[in-house]
Write an enzyme that holds these catalytic residues in place. Structure first.
Site, PDB file in Angstrom:
ATOM      1  N   SER A 256      21.767 -32.947  25.526  1.00  0.00           N
ATOM      2  CA  SER A 256      20.893 -31.835  25.158  1.00  0.00           C
ATOM      3  C   SER A 256      21.668 -30.530  25.027  1.00  0.00           C
ATOM      4  CB  SER A 256      19.770 -31.681  26.184  1.00  0.00           C
ATOM      5  OG  SER A 256      20.300 -31.530  27.484  1.00  0.00           O
ATOM      6  N   HIS A 313      20.983 -25.991  28.753  1.00  0.00           N
ATOM      7  CA  HIS A 313      20.364 -25.648  27.476  1.00  0.00           C
ATOM      8  C   HIS A 313      20.758 -24.247  27.022  1.00  0.00           C
ATOM      9  CE1 HIS A 313      16.945 -28.775  28.342  1.00  0.00           C
ATOM     10  NE2 HIS A 313      18.114 -29.328  28.071  1.00  0.00           N
TER      11      HIS A 313
END
Length: 378
Positions: A256, A313
């Site tokens: 991610s 992230h």
């Protein structure tokens, strides 16, 4: 007829045509001038201004005569407007032309264009080869195989309470190379990269792969494979490094951070090439910018959910923007903006790594992460 024959013999055919068209001596009722046997009046609807010179080509004369014939024809055939054809373009799968496509068709092409393209035409086969041999797709397949091997080595799936992502035990992921701040501080720096190839389970993997093989392949075609790989792995490695600082007591896996880097780089790339967009692509550019901004907001919101790594992230987004500015800043036309963009991108990346390393040196890391038991002992 005498005039025409005379001029033809003098090798002045183009001039002769002009004279005959201008003064044939025939009486017609199209205007006052023709009724009197002279040239057309200035307000005559059938007036044809043909200016020939002795050097006029036969093609010019033929086209002028055809235009005169069409202009003087009593009836003009009006062509009925045909159906409107819409064009939908994808960098990977090419262009699709369809008359008035439905909303479902548009959504299908946007989400999964391979279902619309098929595999029968030469263009479709070329698109499939471009897709299957992309690094984004091949990395996805490697990640799938790694998860299968890790689950097999762990003896199968664990209970939903131990791993709600439908995967192996988290300690097995540590043995496979997950992000472990304690072991990274002891010299296992390779875990920053290996963690990007691991996933907690099938739910985690499928969610990342759907983004990777849709947006990732598209960006790889636009940027080129070397630039795509640099942004992908530099963002993922830094994302795991920042996670070691902000979440030192937790294991971390997943791509991610890499995908967030691609999203941040995509936004940076669109802003750099903003004024280089063709007029027909302005709507697509604006739609892409809006979708990227919405994606960033959703990533930040979902990062607060359990088992989500907010630090990874955010770190991936920031590093993706900086690396993309450094790589693609030279696409700007103005030299001042070009070098300023490259310098800002490079300094931003260097600053992020320096500040994060300074924080990592002073962070307190639980030493219990150095010795994690494996099934069936735990």
């Amino acid at each position: 007829h005498n005039c025409l024959l005379h001029c033809t013999q003098l090798h002045h055919w183009p001039m002769a045509v002009a004279q005959v068209v201008g003064a044939t001596g025939q009486f017609e009722d199209c205007c006052e001038g023709r009724l009197l046997g002279r040239d057309h009046s200035p307000d005559c609807p059938r007036l044809l201004a043909i200016q020939f010179t002795p050097t006029s080509r036969d093609e010019e004369i033929a086209m002028a005569l055809q235009a005169a014939e069409l202009q003087n024809s009593p009836e003009q055939v009006e062509m009925a407007p045909g159906p409107v054809t819409y064009s939908m373009v994808d960098p990977v799968w090419g262009e699709v032309l369809k008359q008035e496509p439905s909303c479902a068709f548009r959504c299908c092409f946007s989400c999964c264009p391979c279902c619309v393209i098929g595999c029968r035409t030469p263009e479709a086969k070329k698109a499939w080869r471009r897709f299957l041999f992309s690094m984004s797709f091949m990395l996805s397949m490697v990640q799938v195989m790694i998860l299968v091997v890790v689950i097999a080595l762990d003896g199968g799936f664990v209970s939903y309470e131990d791993n709600p992502m439908l995967g192996p035990h988290f300690h097995r992921l540590d043995a496979a190379g997950a992000k472990n701040a304690a072991k990274i501080a002891n010299g296992e720096v390779w875990r920053l990269a290996s963690a990007t190839m691991l996933h907690a389970g099938w739910i985690h993997l499928v969610g990342n792969i759907l983004v990777q093989i849709r947006a990732g392949v598209q960006l790889e075609i636009i940027w080129g494979t070397p630039a795509w790989l640099l942004i992908y792995f530099s963002s993922g490695i830094y994302a795991n490094f920042l996670s070691c600082v902000l979440h030192p007591g937790a294991l971390g896996v997943g791509s991610s951070g890499c995908l967030c880097g691609l999203i941040g780089g995509w936004l940076s790339f669109l802003l750099i090439t903003w004024n280089q967009t063709m007029p027909n692509d302005v709507k697509m550019r604006n739609a892409q910018t809006s979708s990227i901004l919405i994606s960033i907001v959703l990533v930040v919101v979902f990062s607060f959910f359990p088992l989500m790594d907010l630090a990874a992230h955010i770190g991936g987004l920031l590093m993706g923007v900086g690396v993309c500015m450094t790589i693609f800043g030279n696409r700007l036309q103005d030299h001042r903006y070009k070098w300023a963009t490259i310098a800002i991108g490079f300094v931003s990346c260097l600053t992020l790594w320096s500040v994060t390393y300074a924080l990592f040196v002073h962070v307190r890391i639980p030493q219990g992460l150095l010795d994690l038991c494996q099934r069936p002992n735990c």
